[in-house]
Design a protein around this motif. Structure first.
Motif, PDB file in Angstrom:
ATOM      1  N   ARG A  84      -3.718  -8.468   4.439  1.00  0.00           N
ATOM      2  CA  ARG A  84      -2.596  -9.767   4.596  1.00  0.00           C
ATOM      3  C   ARG A  84      -3.474  -9.644   2.680  1.00  0.00           C
TER       4      ARG A  84
ATOM      5  N   LEU B  98      -6.641  -7.550   9.822  1.00  0.00           N
ATOM      6  CA  LEU B  98      -5.800  -8.308   8.834  1.00  0.00           C
ATOM      7  C   LEU B  98      -5.954  -8.835   8.162  1.00  0.00           C
TER       8      LEU B  98
ATOM      9  N   ALA C 180      -6.089 -16.154   7.903  1.00  0.00           N
ATOM     10  CA  ALA C 180      -6.957 -14.911   8.611  1.00  0.00           C
ATOM     11  C   ALA C 180      -8.468 -15.398   8.254  1.00  0.00           C
TER      12      ALA C 180
END
Length: 175
Positions: free
Chosen positions: A23, A19, A49
């Protein structure tokens, strides 16, 4: 607590790194497209995150310490050390697989992080040049927009610099 919980924690940490990578790559796409109006959103996504990954890293540290105690390893054992001291070949192989995948993800995160830092530094240099030009412009809105872009870029740079994951690298024995 045991090896099963450690493995589950490592899976969550892998997902957190994926993740974070997503991002970082998303922010870089916006930066490369000169879409600076989205920096506040991408920065907030990155902060979230990173915070979630910090929690997963802490949880993994607890699980790893418990497994280390069960297997007779030092409390701060790295993942390669835990894999080497695993009581069965199955656990050793599984932990080595986690190590391999986490190492790749950390490398990808570092590459994306460095690319973002470069793009953000270039954006800051560009906004400094634009600020000079806007200062000479009769339009006050130009100066305000350039200042907002500069501030958003500075904040984004600070957030991206926090994406290094030193505790993950340490656990993987990459430092």
């Amino acid at each position: 607590m045991g090896a099963e919980e450690l493995s589950a924690s490592l899976w969550r940490e892998r997902r957190g790194l994926e993740l974070l990578l997503f991002r970082l790559e998303t922010q870089l796409l916006y930066l490369n497209a000169d879409q600076f109006q989205w920096l506040a959103f991408t920065s907030a996504d990155l902060e979230s995150a990173v915070e979630n990954l910090r929690f997963e890293t802490l949880a993994r540290n607890v699980e790893a310490s418990a497994v280390a105690a069960q297997w007779g390893a030092p409390p701060q054992a790295t993942l390669p050390h835990l894999a080497a001291t695993a009581p069965t070949d199955v656990w050793g192989a599984l932990l080595q697989e986690h190590h391999s995948e986490l190492s790749v993800l950390v490398g990808q995160v570092n590459s994306a992080r460095e690319a973002n830092i470069g793009a953000l530094r270039a954006a800051l240099e560009g906004s400094a040049r634009d600020a000079e030009a806007a200062g000479m412009s009769p339009e006050p809105a130009d100066e305000l927009a350039v200042h907002a872009r500069h501030v958003a870029s500075e904040r984004a740079l600070a957030v991206v610099q926090e994406c290094g994951q030193p505790l993950v690298k340490e656990f993987l024995g990459l430092d």
